[in-house]
Design a protein around this motif. Structure first.
Motif, PDB file in Angstrom:
ATOM      1  N   SER A  90       0.808  -1.227   0.000  1.00 16.40           N
ATOM      2  CA  SER A  90       0.000   0.000   0.000  1.00 16.40           C
ATOM      3  C   SER A  90       0.832   1.265   0.000  1.00 16.40           C
ATOM      4  O   SER A  90       0.285   2.357   0.119  1.00 16.40           O
ATOM      5  N   GLY A 143       0.708   3.337  -3.331  1.00 16.67           N
ATOM      6  CA  GLY A 143      -0.694   3.009  -3.061  1.00 16.67           C
ATOM      7  C   GLY A 143      -1.112   1.790  -3.853  1.00 16.67           C
ATOM      8  O   GLY A 143      -0.452   1.372  -4.817  1.00 16.67           O
ATOM      9  N   GLU A 144      -2.204   1.173  -3.425  1.00 14.75           N
ATOM     10  CA  GLU A 144      -2.655  -0.065  -4.067  1.00 14.75           C
ATOM     11  C   GLU A 144      -3.057   0.151  -5.522  1.00 14.75           C
ATOM     12  O   GLU A 144      -3.039  -0.789  -6.311  1.00 14.75           O
ATOM     13  N   GLN A 145      -3.423   1.382  -5.876  1.00 17.76           N
ATOM     14  CA  GLN A 145      -3.784   1.634  -7.273  1.00 17.76           C
ATOM     15  C   GLN A 145      -2.582   1.539  -8.196  1.00 17.76           C
ATOM     16  O   GLN A 145      -2.724   1.338  -9.402  1.00 17.76           O
ATOM     17  N   TRP A 146      -1.361   1.682  -7.637  1.00 16.22           N
ATOM     18  CA  TRP A 146      -0.143   1.566  -8.445  1.00 16.22           C
ATOM     19  C   TRP A 146       0.518   0.204  -8.287  1.00 16.22           C
ATOM     20  O   TRP A 146       1.414  -0.139  -9.062  1.00 16.22           O
ATOM     21  N   SER A 173      -1.618  -6.632  -4.462  1.00 18.27           N
ATOM     22  CA  SER A 173      -1.586  -6.369  -3.023  1.00 18.27           C
ATOM     23  C   SER A 173      -1.182  -7.652  -2.295  1.00 18.27           C
ATOM     24  O   SER A 173      -2.034  -8.443  -1.877  1.00 18.27           O
ATOM     25  N   TYR A 194       4.874   3.084 -12.803  1.00 17.60           N
ATOM     26  CA  TYR A 194       4.583   3.487 -11.423  1.00 17.60           C
ATOM     27  C   TYR A 194       4.417   4.998 -11.385  1.00 17.60           C
ATOM     28  O   TYR A 194       4.659   5.693 -12.370  1.00 17.60           O
ATOM     29  N   ASP A 195       4.013   5.520 -10.206  1.00 18.63           N
ATOM     30  CA  ASP A 195       3.702   6.950 -10.124  1.00 18.63           C
ATOM     31  C   ASP A 195       4.954   7.814 -10.330  1.00 18.63           C
ATOM     32  O   ASP A 195       6.083   7.316 -10.343  1.00 18.63           O
TER      33      ASP A 195
END
Length: 429
Positions: free
Chosen positions: A244, A251-254, A258, A275-276
């Motif tokens: 996370s 974060g889990e969106q990236w 999980s 990734y971000d």
């Protein structure tokens, strides 16, 4: 020449950071003259390095001045109701004292005394600027490397048993006590380095010269060269790629999935993933491991309590890097090799290059490059044959450790042989 090269490097990083709309290392450091610093302990550690060239009376005056400035600044912040959230409420005074020593050097000192005081100022400023430089480097990695290679590292890490997943569960099981202790050790690594460095530099004020080699040199060079490897091998770490996130990034969106720390990643063909643009790509090699390794190495020449502290800091740092999910195990292996190779190169440079020093540095460089190349191109093979590649990784690291220990032992000055006592002779009757 060293000062000019450092200034040029800082200017380049300042320009690069501003291209992405953020202040660079020089701007951020200048702000800490007034605004709440990011790390008060680090500023005081830098001041302590500067004070190694001062007499004890001058040290007490400098320390009192730093505390006095901090109290005044704190009162002003309190009166103005200024927030210090996310920063420290002290440390400005230490930076003012370091710069004040520079002013004294130019206005009140001449000749060798001026040079010595400026060396102390430079040492202190390099330590505090090193963090700002690292922050700028990490910003550049996140902006220029949109994809990361975490799947390759996580797959190759199967050869070592994916210990980050196990360590993560252990740290969580220890509760807040273990979490806070390891976090403190991890964050204050530079302060631990200064403690060892102060022991090495304890005679500077009396001898009026610096030793040829000390911990700060290796510590700073690791921080300078390491981010260059991040540009070649961008990795964010298990807690980001498979969890996370941390520090408000990721974060889990990236995340790829999980999974961390409860489920190890599956064995699939790895590929780069996006990734971000905020999370630093700062895993391969683990610089915290590299720094803790050189702290351990340099503490070996100190008293027993310093040796114990160096051992504790190395063990706790390795536990934190894995237990918080900041690194994979291969990052740590590469970090040890990276640290010892740089330490060997600096020591060889000081004593003059010879065959043993050259062989040691070449060996460390080849092993480090082989770890990176095998992780990138042989990760699936490593995962499918852990009983082959796991021991090979450990043996490769152990060969560098053994080579460093054996070679540097030969470099150590031989202890003077005890004088021979004459045999008693009987007097003639």
């Amino acid at each position: 020449m060293a000062g000019a090269a450092t200034l040029a490097f800082l200017i380049v990083l300042e320009i690069a950071a501003r291209r992405y709309g953020l202040p660079g290392p020089m701007t951020n450091q200048a702000k800490e003259l007034i605004f709440a610093p990011a790390s008060g302990p680090l500023l005081y550690a830098g001041m302590a390095l500067t004070m190694v060239v001062l007499t004890w009376r001058q040290r007490f005056v400098a320390a009192a001045a730093a505390v006095g400035v901090d109290l005044v600044v704190a009162l002003v912040r309190w009166a103005a109701d200024a927030s210090v959230s996310g920063s420290h409420s002290f440390g400005n005074g230490a930076l003012w004292v370091i710069l004040g020593c520079a002013v004294v050097a130019f206005t009140r000192r001449t000749g060798e005394e001026r040079v010595l005081l400026l060396k102390g100022v430079g040492l202190g400023l390099l330590l505090v600027a090193g963090r700002k430089t690292g922050d700028a480097w990490l910003l550049i990695t996140s902006k220029t490397r949109p994809t990361v290679l975490d799947q390759y590292v996580a797959t190759a890490d199967h050869a070592l048993g994916n210990p980050s997943w196990l360590a993560g569960r252990i740290v969580r099981a220890t509760g807040p006590v273990g979490d806070h202790l390891l976090d403190w050790v991890y964050v204050q690594l530079a302060v631990a380095a200064v403690v060892v460095a102060l022991y090495q530099l304890r005679k500077v004020a009396a001898e009026r010269r610096f030793p040829r080699h000390h911990l700060v040199r290796t510590f700073l060079l690791i921080g300078l060269l390491g981010p260059g490897i991040y540009m070649i091998f961008p990795v964010v770490g298990p807690v980001f790629a498979y969890g996370s996130g941390a520090f408000g990034t990721g974060g889990e969106q990236w995340a790829i999935a999980s999974l961390w720390p409860h489920t190890t990643p599956p064995l699939i063909a790895p590929h780069p993933v996006t990734y971000d643009g905020v999370t630093p790509r700062n895993c391969m090699p683990s610089l915290h491991t590299a720094w803790a390794t050189v702290i351990f190495v340099h503490s070996r020449t100190g008293p027993r309590i310093l040796r114990y502290a160096g051992t504790f800091w190395l063990a706790a740092t390795l536990s934190a890097t894995l237990g918080f999910g900041y690194h994979y195990a291969i990052d740590l292996v590469a970090g040890v090799v990276f640290a010892l190779t740089i330490e060997a190169a600096l020591r060889s440079l000081d004593r003059g290059w010879d065959r043993s020093g050259t062989q040691l540095v070449v060996h460390g460089t080849v092993v480090f490059a082989a770890i990176l190349a095998s992780t990138r191109y042989l990760s699936l093979e490593m995962a499918h044959h852990p009983w082959v590649f796991g021991p090979l990784l450990i043996l490769a690291m152990a060969s560098v450790i053994h080579g460093y220990a054996r070679t540097t032992k030969g470099w150590a000055p031989m202890a003077a042989a005890p004088a021979q006592r004459p045999e008693p002779r009987l007097e003639a009757a």
